[in-house]
Enzyme design. Structure first.
Site, PDB file in Angstrom:
ATOM      1  N   CYS A 132      15.683   4.450  16.711  1.00 18.59           N
ATOM      2  CA  CYS A 132      16.466   4.581  15.483  1.00 18.59           C
ATOM      3  C   CYS A 132      17.626   5.532  15.739  1.00 18.59           C
ATOM      4  O   CYS A 132      17.426   6.653  16.231  1.00 18.59           O
ATOM      5  CB  CYS A 132      15.587   5.115  14.356  1.00 18.59           C
ATOM      6  SG  CYS A 132      16.487   5.454  12.824  1.00 18.59           S
ATOM      7  N   CYS A 165      12.382   7.632   9.018  1.00 15.24           N
ATOM      8  CA  CYS A 165      13.450   8.226   8.199  1.00 15.24           C
ATOM      9  C   CYS A 165      13.942   7.317   7.064  1.00 15.24           C
ATOM     10  O   CYS A 165      14.770   7.731   6.252  1.00 15.24           O
ATOM     11  CB  CYS A 165      14.637   8.639   9.065  1.00 15.24           C
ATOM     12  SG  CYS A 165      15.608   7.268   9.737  1.00 15.24           S
ATOM     13  N   CYS A 197      13.389   1.993   9.095  1.00 17.06           N
ATOM     14  CA  CYS A 197      12.686   2.876  10.024  1.00 17.06           C
ATOM     15  C   CYS A 197      11.554   3.559   9.259  1.00 17.06           C
ATOM     16  O   CYS A 197      11.775   4.133   8.193  1.00 17.06           O
ATOM     17  CB  CYS A 197      13.650   3.917  10.586  1.00 17.06           C
ATOM     18  SG  CYS A 197      12.833   5.184  11.583  1.00 17.06           S
ATOM     19  N   CYS A 253      15.929  -9.021  12.934  1.00 16.01           N
ATOM     20  CA  CYS A 253      17.374  -9.124  13.087  1.00 16.01           C
ATOM     21  C   CYS A 253      17.953  -7.746  12.738  1.00 16.01           C
ATOM     22  O   CYS A 253      17.924  -7.331  11.581  1.00 16.01           O
ATOM     23  CB  CYS A 253      17.871 -10.206  12.140  1.00 16.01           C
ATOM     24  SG  CYS A 253      19.588 -10.588  12.284  1.00 16.01           S
ATOM     25  N   CYS A 301      17.077   8.908  13.582  1.00 19.48           N
ATOM     26  CA  CYS A 301      16.070   9.948  13.844  1.00 19.48           C
ATOM     27  C   CYS A 301      15.470   9.913  15.243  1.00 19.48           C
ATOM     28  O   CYS A 301      14.701  10.798  15.598  1.00 19.48           O
ATOM     29  CB  CYS A 301      14.958   9.849  12.806  1.00 19.48           C
ATOM     30  SG  CYS A 301      13.916   8.373  12.983  1.00 19.48           S
TER      31      CYS A 301
END
Length: 134
Positions: free
Chosen positions: A50, A102, A99, A122, A53
């Site tokens: 991510c 976060c 995510c 996607c 984070c």
């Protein structure tokens, strides 16, 4: 966002950490234009994390060319790394993916994947970073 995430920051803190385009995608659920993202046709060995984070989200072994213009994966690296939310924007019913650490917007998941999982995560390149396998 209605879930308490492990990493929680104010809008101002996110704006200081992220580029304007990353902020638009991760925190405001924007979408990058198809076929423009850094990781769309990226097939090196490693881990996709991510961009907000650093949480590990996808292994390169789960990535495939979805022919859709965005990086496509057939499964998350580990159960619970991705949160799914019903998305009824733009006159469609889709499943948004966030995510799990976060709450950053990653993209959407569809059940039209070509592998045995049948899934196609996607994902916006702007929501990802890549850690090359050493």
């Amino acid at each position: 966002m209605d879930k308490n995430y492990k990493i929680s920051k104010s809008e101002e803190e996110w704006k200081q950490q992220l580029t304007p385009n990353q902020f638009a995608v991760l925190r405001e659920s924007a979408t990058e234009r198809p076929f423009t993202g850094e990781y769309n046709m990226h097939f090196e060995n490693g881990i996709y994390t991510c961009a907000g984070c650093g949480e590990e989200l996808f292994e390169s072994s789960s990535k495939f060319d979805g022919h859709c213009g965005w990086p496509s994966f057939d499964q998350e690296i580990e159960s619970g790394k991705i949160v799914e939310v019903k998305d009824e924007t733009h006159g469609m019913i889709r499943t948004e993916i966030l995510c799990g650490s976060c709450g950053g917007h990653l993209g959407h998941v569809f059940n039209d994947g070509p592998t045995e999982t049948g899934l196609r995560y996607c994902v916006n390149s702007l929501s990802l970073n890549f850690k090359e396998e050493k």
